[in-house]
Design a protein around this motif. Structure first.
Motif, PDB file in Angstrom:
ATOM      1  N   MET A   1       0.774  -1.210  -0.072  1.00 40.50           N
ATOM      2  CA  MET A   1      -0.024   0.041  -0.065  1.00 40.50           C
ATOM      3  C   MET A   1       0.669   1.289   0.011  1.00 40.50           C
ATOM      4  O   MET A   1       1.854   1.287   0.582  1.00 40.50           O
ATOM      5  CB  MET A   1      -0.910   0.030   1.087  1.00 40.50           C
ATOM      6  N   ALA A   2       0.696   2.298  -0.854  1.00 44.12           N
ATOM      7  CA  ALA A   2       1.202   3.418  -0.617  1.00 44.12           C
ATOM      8  C   ALA A   2       1.072   4.192   0.640  1.00 44.12           C
ATOM      9  O   ALA A   2       0.299   3.959   1.337  1.00 44.12           O
ATOM     10  CB  ALA A   2       0.729   4.419  -1.856  1.00 44.12           C
ATOM     11  N   LYS A   3       2.200   4.993   0.914  1.00 46.88           N
ATOM     12  CA  LYS A   3       2.042   5.887   2.342  1.00 46.88           C
ATOM     13  C   LYS A   3       2.533   6.847   2.107  1.00 46.88           C
ATOM     14  O   LYS A   3       3.400   7.534   1.190  1.00 46.88           O
ATOM     15  CB  LYS A   3       2.786   4.873   3.355  1.00 46.88           C
ATOM     16  N   VAL A   4       2.214   7.995   3.175  1.00 44.74           N
ATOM     17  CA  VAL A   4       2.787   9.304   3.301  1.00 44.74           C
ATOM     18  C   VAL A   4       4.065   9.302   3.679  1.00 44.74           C
ATOM     19  O   VAL A   4       4.397   8.423   4.649  1.00 44.74           O
ATOM     20  CB  VAL A   4       1.822  10.275   4.023  1.00 44.74           C
ATOM     21  N   THR A   5       5.042  10.078   3.040  1.00 39.41           N
ATOM     22  CA  THR A   5       6.459   9.770   3.634  1.00 39.41           C
ATOM     23  C   THR A   5       6.933  11.124   4.293  1.00 39.41           C
ATOM     24  O   THR A   5       8.116  11.107   4.836  1.00 39.41           O
ATOM     25  CB  THR A   5       7.380   9.400   2.399  1.00 39.41           C
ATOM     26  N   GLY A   6       6.090  12.067   4.248  1.00 42.13           N
ATOM     27  CA  GLY A   6       6.647  13.361   4.986  1.00 42.13           C
ATOM     28  C   GLY A   6       5.755  14.570   4.490  1.00 42.13           C
ATOM     29  O   GLY A   6       4.990  14.407   3.694  1.00 42.13           O
ATOM     30  N   LEU A   7       6.154  15.606   5.251  1.00 39.77           N
ATOM     31  CA  LEU A   7       5.339  16.911   4.948  1.00 39.77           C
ATOM     32  C   LEU A   7       5.945  17.718   3.772  1.00 39.77           C
ATOM     33  O   LEU A   7       7.252  18.039   3.766  1.00 39.77           O
ATOM     34  CB  LEU A   7       5.402  17.831   6.006  1.00 39.77           C
ATOM     35  N   GLY A   8       5.232  17.765   2.702  1.00 42.34           N
ATOM     36  CA  GLY A   8       5.693  18.590   1.418  1.00 42.34           C
ATOM     37  C   GLY A   8       5.713  19.998   1.762  1.00 42.34           C
ATOM     38  O   GLY A   8       6.435  20.506   0.799  1.00 42.34           O
ATOM     39  N   GLY A   9       4.924  20.489   2.256  1.00 38.86           N
ATOM     40  CA  GLY A   9       5.144  22.082   2.334  1.00 38.86           C
ATOM     41  C   GLY A   9       3.866  22.719   3.189  1.00 38.86           C
ATOM     42  O   GLY A   9       3.043  21.870   3.354  1.00 38.86           O
ATOM     43  N   VAL A  10       4.003  24.121   3.143  1.00 40.93           N
ATOM     44  CA  VAL A  10       2.894  24.750   3.867  1.00 40.93           C
ATOM     45  C   VAL A  10       2.534  25.983   2.829  1.00 40.93           C
ATOM     46  O   VAL A  10       3.421  26.529   2.477  1.00 40.93           O
ATOM     47  CB  VAL A  10       3.117  25.458   5.304  1.00 40.93           C
ATOM     48  N   PHE A  11       1.227  25.974   2.294  1.00 40.60           N
ATOM     49  CA  PHE A  11       0.954  26.846   1.244  1.00 40.60           C
ATOM     50  C   PHE A  11      -0.145  27.901   1.877  1.00 40.60           C
ATOM     51  O   PHE A  11      -1.111  27.381   2.542  1.00 40.60           O
ATOM     52  CB  PHE A  11       0.576  26.152  -0.192  1.00 40.60           C
ATOM     53  N   TYR A  12       0.025  29.102   1.793  1.00 43.32           N
ATOM     54  CA  TYR A  12      -1.082  30.052   2.361  1.00 43.32           C
ATOM     55  C   TYR A  12      -0.767  31.406   1.534  1.00 43.32           C
ATOM     56  O   TYR A  12       0.215  31.732   0.923  1.00 43.32           O
ATOM     57  CB  TYR A  12      -0.938  30.030   3.893  1.00 43.32           C
ATOM     58  N   VAL A  13      -1.804  32.193   1.694  1.00 46.24           N
ATOM     59  CA  VAL A  13      -1.969  33.434   0.922  1.00 46.24           C
ATOM     60  C   VAL A  13      -1.553  34.459   1.807  1.00 46.24           C
ATOM     61  O   VAL A  13      -2.012  34.517   3.086  1.00 46.24           O
ATOM     62  CB  VAL A  13      -3.468  33.617   0.555  1.00 46.24           C
ATOM     63  N   TRP A  40      15.386  17.903   4.540  1.00 46.09           N
ATOM     64  CA  TRP A  40      15.373  16.817   5.375  1.00 46.09           C
ATOM     65  C   TRP A  40      16.896  16.415   6.014  1.00 46.09           C
ATOM     66  O   TRP A  40      17.220  16.056   7.169  1.00 46.09           O
ATOM     67  CB  TRP A  40      14.626  15.676   5.265  1.00 46.09           C
ATOM     68  N   SER A  41      17.718  16.520   4.895  1.00 47.10           N
ATOM     69  CA  SER A  41      19.301  15.931   5.392  1.00 47.10           C
ATOM     70  C   SER A  41      20.013  16.933   6.202  1.00 47.10           C
ATOM     71  O   SER A  41      20.797  16.361   6.766  1.00 47.10           O
ATOM     72  CB  SER A  41      19.648  15.976   3.989  1.00 47.10           C
ATOM     73  N   ASP A  42      19.301  18.264   6.491  1.00 47.98           N
ATOM     74  CA  ASP A  42      20.010  18.745   7.634  1.00 47.98           C
ATOM     75  C   ASP A  42      19.654  18.503   9.015  1.00 47.98           C
ATOM     76  O   ASP A  42      20.041  18.971   9.979  1.00 47.98           O
ATOM     77  CB  ASP A  42      19.754  20.232   7.220  1.00 47.98           C
ATOM     78  N   GLU A  43      18.611  17.496   9.137  1.00 47.93           N
ATOM     79  CA  GLU A  43      17.965  17.157  10.567  1.00 47.93           C
ATOM     80  C   GLU A  43      19.189  16.110  11.232  1.00 47.93           C
ATOM     81  O   GLU A  43      19.488  15.363  10.785  1.00 47.93           O
ATOM     82  CB  GLU A  43      16.465  16.335  10.353  1.00 47.93           C
ATOM     83  N   PRO A  44      19.506  16.795  12.369  1.00 48.68           N
ATOM     84  CA  PRO A  44      20.511  16.064  13.015  1.00 48.68           C
ATOM     85  C   PRO A  44      19.863  15.152  14.007  1.00 48.68           C
ATOM     86  O   PRO A  44      20.655  14.172  14.528  1.00 48.68           O
ATOM     87  CB  PRO A  44      21.059  16.910  14.022  1.00 48.68           C
ATOM     88  N   HIS A  45      18.670  15.026  14.552  1.00 48.41           N
ATOM     89  CA  HIS A  45      18.032  13.968  15.333  1.00 48.41           C
ATOM     90  C   HIS A  45      17.563  12.848  14.690  1.00 48.41           C
ATOM     91  O   HIS A  45      17.436  12.590  13.706  1.00 48.41           O
ATOM     92  CB  HIS A  45      16.875  14.763  16.089  1.00 48.41           C
ATOM     93  N   ALA A  46      17.751  11.718  15.775  1.00 47.31           N
ATOM     94  CA  ALA A  46      17.336  10.338  15.172  1.00 47.31           C
ATOM     95  C   ALA A  46      15.784  10.284  14.969  1.00 47.31           C
ATOM     96  O   ALA A  46      15.066  11.019  15.722  1.00 47.31           O
ATOM     97  CB  ALA A  46      17.709   9.307  16.251  1.00 47.31           C
ATOM     98  N   ALA A  47      15.456   9.753  13.926  1.00 52.04           N
ATOM     99  CA  ALA A  47      13.989   9.417  14.128  1.00 52.04           C
ATOM    100  C   ALA A  47      13.230  10.726  14.049  1.00 52.04           C
ATOM    101  O   ALA A  47      12.128  10.935  14.634  1.00 52.04           O
ATOM    102  CB  ALA A  47      13.157   8.498  15.161  1.00 52.04           C
ATOM    103  N   PRO A  48      13.465  11.745  13.123  1.00 49.69           N
ATOM    104  CA  PRO A  48      12.567  12.992  13.009  1.00 49.69           C
ATOM    105  C   PRO A  48      11.296  12.768  12.229  1.00 49.69           C
ATOM    106  O   PRO A  48      10.977  11.684  11.491  1.00 49.69           O
ATOM    107  CB  PRO A  48      13.525  13.918  11.880  1.00 49.69           C
ATOM    108  N   TYR A  49      10.293  13.699  12.690  1.00 49.09           N
ATOM    109  CA  TYR A  49       8.952  13.554  12.221  1.00 49.09           C
ATOM    110  C   TYR A  49       8.409  14.910  12.046  1.00 49.09           C
ATOM    111  O   TYR A  49       8.769  15.630  12.611  1.00 49.09           O
ATOM    112  CB  TYR A  49       8.139  12.580  13.130  1.00 49.09           C
ATOM    113  N   SER A  50       7.326  14.880  11.290  1.00 48.00           N
ATOM    114  CA  SER A  50       6.527  15.991  11.121  1.00 48.00           C
ATOM    115  C   SER A  50       5.118  15.674  11.694  1.00 48.00           C
ATOM    116  O   SER A  50       4.772  14.441  11.678  1.00 48.00           O
ATOM    117  CB  SER A  50       6.356  16.484   9.816  1.00 48.00           C
ATOM    118  N   LEU A  51       4.382  16.502  12.383  1.00 48.92           N
ATOM    119  CA  LEU A  51       3.250  16.353  13.036  1.00 48.92           C
ATOM    120  C   LEU A  51       2.146  16.953  12.515  1.00 48.92           C
ATOM    121  O   LEU A  51       2.318  18.356  12.171  1.00 48.92           O
ATOM    122  CB  LEU A  51       3.225  16.551  14.353  1.00 48.92           C
ATOM    123  N   ILE A  52       1.023  16.475  12.286  1.00 47.62           N
ATOM    124  CA  ILE A  52      -0.328  17.226  11.681  1.00 47.62           C
ATOM    125  C   ILE A  52      -1.269  17.201  13.265  1.00 47.62           C
ATOM    126  O   ILE A  52      -1.569  16.231  13.385  1.00 47.62           O
ATOM    127  CB  ILE A  52      -0.994  16.604  10.549  1.00 47.62           C
TER     128      ILE A  52
END
Length: 124
Positions: A1-13, A40-52
């Motif tokens: 099954m396909a899955k979400v792999t990360g936050l792609g961006g935030v878009f607003y006016v 994301w390659s700049d992230e130094p922590h183990a197991a980084p994540y984005s939260l909604i």
């Protein structure tokens, strides 16, 4: 099954996109061809994540406008806060929750920004 792999961006006016992009570059050090980009390659922590997160009201978003906020990961929250204060940016609060350090500010359009320094990997 396909899955979400990360936050792609935030878009607003915003009223003046060029001015907002310039603020993000000058105050937060993030820039890019289409707006601020954070590799994301700049992230130094183990197991980084984005939260909604979803809220029933806008209390946590206040004093921000628009019913949303942007959470930005930082490598050193205390140092980032000091850098921002030196540039005249108002910080609305700071807290260390154990799993991470947080600080809050508004961008030039009144959007609340939450800075977050992750301390631990998320629970699985």
């Amino acid at each position: 099954m396909a899955k979400v792999t990360g936050l792609g961006g935030v878009f607003y006016v915003v009223k003046d996109p060029a001015a907002t992009r310039q603020w993000y570059e000058e105050m937060l050090g993030v820039t890019g061809d289409y707006g601020p980009q954070i590799p994301w390659s700049d992230e130094p922590h183990a197991a980084p994540y984005s939260l909604i997160s979803h809220f029933a009201d806008d209390k946590y978003i206040e004093p921000g406008k628009g019913g949303f906020m942007i959470n930005l990961r930082v490598d050193d929250c205390d140092a980032m806060v000091e850098q921002l204060k030196a540039k005249g940016v108002e910080i609305f609060g700071q807290v260390d929750e154990g799993y991470g350090k947080f600080a809050w500010l508004l961008d030039p359009d009144g959007v609340k920004i939450e800075l977050w320094e992750q301390s631990d990997a998320p629970d699985s």
